[in-house]
Design a protein around this motif. Structure first.
Motif, PDB file in Angstrom:
ATOM      1  N   ASP A 112       0.694  -1.593  -0.171  1.00 42.74           N
ATOM      2  CA  ASP A 112       0.099  -0.009  -0.096  1.00 42.74           C
ATOM      3  C   ASP A 112       0.876   1.328  -0.134  1.00 42.74           C
ATOM      4  N   VAL A 113       1.578   1.609  -0.997  1.00 46.58           N
ATOM      5  CA  VAL A 113       2.474   2.639  -0.970  1.00 46.58           C
ATOM      6  C   VAL A 113       1.800   3.896  -1.420  1.00 46.58           C
ATOM      7  N   ALA A 114       0.804   4.130  -1.827  1.00 46.68           N
ATOM      8  CA  ALA A 114       0.587   5.020  -1.996  1.00 46.68           C
ATOM      9  C   ALA A 114      -0.037   5.999  -0.441  1.00 46.68           C
ATOM     10  N   ALA A 115      -0.562   4.793   0.418  1.00 42.48           N
ATOM     11  CA  ALA A 115      -0.685   5.038   1.916  1.00 42.48           C
ATOM     12  C   ALA A 115       0.244   5.518   2.828  1.00 42.48           C
ATOM     13  N   LEU A 116       1.691   5.779   2.069  1.00 39.56           N
ATOM     14  CA  LEU A 116       2.719   6.177   3.005  1.00 39.56           C
ATOM     15  C   LEU A 116       3.548   7.910   2.676  1.00 39.56           C
ATOM     16  N   ARG A 117       3.882   8.321   3.396  1.00 36.18           N
ATOM     17  CA  ARG A 117       4.619   9.719   3.195  1.00 36.18           C
ATOM     18  C   ARG A 117       6.054   8.657   2.796  1.00 36.18           C
ATOM     19  N   LEU A 118       7.002   9.679   1.401  1.00 34.92           N
ATOM     20  CA  LEU A 118       7.598   9.814   1.190  1.00 34.92           C
ATOM     21  C   LEU A 118       8.951   9.239   2.169  1.00 34.92           C
ATOM     22  N   GLU A 119       9.165   9.707   3.048  1.00 32.40           N
ATOM     23  CA  GLU A 119       9.871   9.402   4.335  1.00 32.40           C
ATOM     24  C   GLU A 119       9.676   7.985   4.994  1.00 32.40           C
ATOM     25  N   GLU A 120       8.619   7.707   5.220  1.00 33.23           N
ATOM     26  CA  GLU A 120       8.290   6.255   5.085  1.00 33.23           C
ATOM     27  C   GLU A 120       8.896   4.996   4.237  1.00 33.23           C
ATOM     28  N   ILE A 121       8.643   5.639   2.695  1.00 28.67           N
ATOM     29  CA  ILE A 121       9.180   4.206   1.675  1.00 28.67           C
ATOM     30  C   ILE A 121      10.247   3.843   1.885  1.00 28.67           C
ATOM     31  N   GLN A 122      10.796   5.215   2.032  1.00 28.45           N
ATOM     32  CA  GLN A 122      12.701   5.013   2.157  1.00 28.45           C
ATOM     33  C   GLN A 122      13.150   4.658   3.298  1.00 28.45           C
ATOM     34  N   ASP A 123      12.503   4.378   4.195  1.00 30.51           N
ATOM     35  CA  ASP A 123      12.494   3.558   5.322  1.00 30.51           C
ATOM     36  C   ASP A 123      13.066   2.490   5.174  1.00 30.51           C
ATOM     37  N   GLU A 124      11.238   2.033   4.389  1.00 29.43           N
ATOM     38  CA  GLU A 124      11.328   0.525   3.814  1.00 29.43           C
ATOM     39  C   GLU A 124      12.025  -0.188   2.668  1.00 29.43           C
ATOM     40  N   VAL A 125      12.526   1.305   1.863  1.00 26.49           N
ATOM     41  CA  VAL A 125      13.944   0.725   0.670  1.00 26.49           C
ATOM     42  C   VAL A 125      15.049   0.451   1.620  1.00 26.49           C
ATOM     43  N   ASP A 126      15.534   1.130   2.798  1.00 27.17           N
ATOM     44  CA  ASP A 126      16.980   1.166   2.862  1.00 27.17           C
ATOM     45  C   ASP A 126      16.856  -0.288   3.659  1.00 27.17           C
ATOM     46  N   ARG A 127      15.394  -0.447   4.482  1.00 29.94           N
ATOM     47  CA  ARG A 127      15.584  -1.645   5.644  1.00 29.94           C
ATOM     48  C   ARG A 127      15.486  -2.882   5.327  1.00 29.94           C
ATOM     49  N   LEU A 128      15.175  -2.884   3.718  1.00 36.03           N
ATOM     50  CA  LEU A 128      15.285  -4.404   2.710  1.00 36.03           C
ATOM     51  C   LEU A 128      16.536  -4.070   1.928  1.00 36.03           C
ATOM     52  N   ARG A 129      16.974  -2.972   1.848  1.00 32.32           N
ATOM     53  CA  ARG A 129      18.538  -3.201   1.656  1.00 32.32           C
ATOM     54  C   ARG A 129      19.665  -3.661   1.858  1.00 32.32           C
ATOM     55  N   ASP A 130      19.644  -2.990   2.624  1.00 29.79           N
ATOM     56  CA  ASP A 130      20.684  -2.697   4.215  1.00 29.79           C
ATOM     57  C   ASP A 130      20.202  -4.256   4.650  1.00 29.79           C
ATOM     58  N   THR A 131      19.648  -4.532   5.156  1.00 28.93           N
ATOM     59  CA  THR A 131      19.796  -6.145   5.875  1.00 28.93           C
ATOM     60  C   THR A 131      19.908  -7.241   5.405  1.00 28.93           C
ATOM     61  N   PRO A 132      20.518  -7.844   5.944  1.00 30.85           N
ATOM     62  CA  PRO A 132      21.247  -9.715   5.401  1.00 30.85           C
ATOM     63  C   PRO A 132      20.099 -10.150   5.047  1.00 30.85           C
ATOM     64  N   ALA A 133      20.546 -10.800   3.861  1.00 30.71           N
ATOM     65  CA  ALA A 133      19.693 -11.228   3.302  1.00 30.71           C
ATOM     66  C   ALA A 133      19.106 -12.375   4.069  1.00 30.71           C
ATOM     67  N   ALA A 134      19.273 -13.143   4.924  1.00 29.14           N
ATOM     68  CA  ALA A 134      19.653 -14.322   5.668  1.00 29.14           C
ATOM     69  C   ALA A 134      18.689 -13.543   6.875  1.00 29.14           C
ATOM     70  N   GLU A 135      18.211 -12.200   7.054  1.00 31.34           N
ATOM     71  CA  GLU A 135      17.716 -11.631   8.469  1.00 31.34           C
ATOM     72  C   GLU A 135      16.456 -10.597   8.061  1.00 31.34           C
ATOM     73  N   LEU A 136      16.128 -10.937   6.954  1.00 28.97           N
ATOM     74  CA  LEU A 136      14.802 -10.857   6.740  1.00 28.97           C
ATOM     75  C   LEU A 136      13.795 -11.185   5.936  1.00 28.97           C
ATOM     76  N   GLU A 137      12.694 -11.329   6.722  1.00 30.68           N
ATOM     77  CA  GLU A 137      11.389 -11.755   7.297  1.00 30.68           C
ATOM     78  C   GLU A 137      10.523 -12.211   5.840  1.00 30.68           C
TER      79      GLU A 137
END
Length: 256
Positions: A112-137
């Protein structure tokens, strides 16, 4: 000549299962160039570091609210495909990951990206990019898939991506970026009705309005933007309107 043969790494089995599952799609490819001067200016003036992928995700939320006919999933058997209309814009983001020493593409859905603010989307992108694959649920399903034999993995993937659950697993639109590389055009099929590809931003000559009936040529930052659409769900005219709306949203800097 010495040749060596080895099985495809287990950590890539989920990719093979995915590729088998999208053989029934009918992909068609469109592209355009987008003057992203407004986004470059916004990025430079912001205290938070925004990626261009984040701007595109936000713009997709706005675009598909204007084009709900494109915010759909296709599923069902090949002889009786069905459309599932979605209310939320769920974006599947492709991720470049290394796991167990194997570099592979992974993907996670930002809901539901349409319901997220730009900074919230960036936080999600950062988390998915920076978290090791083995640790991403979000990647637990693909890790489980990689442990199965290929045939069972394909069956499991088909079950997980049946129409009632397809948007949750694959999203309603996919985004892949090779903007970090010297890539001009990029076309892929994310298993969704729409897939957006981002190339590298480079300064190029752009015709800019300069009074009534007049234009000047300036060097502007330009983003190569591609759209792959599934012809089973959309025709070319409708898909072109989606791409035009997305490009305009980015060009106007409205995706913020």
């Amino acid at each position: 000549m010495t040749r060596t043969f080895a099985p495809i790494p287990a950590r890539r089995r989920h990719t093979l299962a995915f590729l088998r599952s999208i053989r029934s799609a009918a992909p068609v490819y469109l592209d355009t160039d987008v003057d992203v001067s407004a986004l470059v200016a916004h990025r430079a003036s912001s205290s938070k570091r925004y990626s261009y992928v984040t701007y595109v995700l936000a713009a997709l939320g706005e675009t598909l609210r204007k084009h709900p006919e494109a915010n759909v999933c296709v599923g069902g058997p090949w002889f009786a495909p069905k459309l599932a209309k979605q209310t939320a814009v769920d974006v599947k983001l492709a991720l470049d990951k290394t796991d167990e020493g194997v570099r592979h593409v992974a993907s996670a859905v930002i809901a539901d990206v349409a319901a997220l603010r730009l900074e919230e989307i960036q936080d999600e992108v950062d988390r998915l990019r920076d978290t090791p694959a083995a640790e991403l649920e979000e990647l637990s399903g693909s890790r489980a898939l990689d442990r199965l034999p290929p045939l069972l993995g394909s069956v499991a993937f088909s079950f997980a991506t049946r129409l009632p659950t397809r948007a949750r697993v694959l999203g309603t639109v996919a985004v892949s970026s090779l903007g970090h590389a010297d890539v001009r055009g990029f076309y892929s099929d994310g298993g969704t009705v729409l897939t957006i590809g981002l190339g590298a931003i480079r300064h190029r000559p752009v015709s800019v309005p300069d009074g009534p009936g007049k234009h000047t040529v300036e060097s502007r930052p330009v983003l190569p933007l591609s759209l792959t659409f599934d012809h089973r769900a959309l025709d070319g005219a409708a898909a072109a309107e989606v791409l035009s709306t997305l490009a305009k949203t980015l060009r106007d800097g409205a995706a913020r």
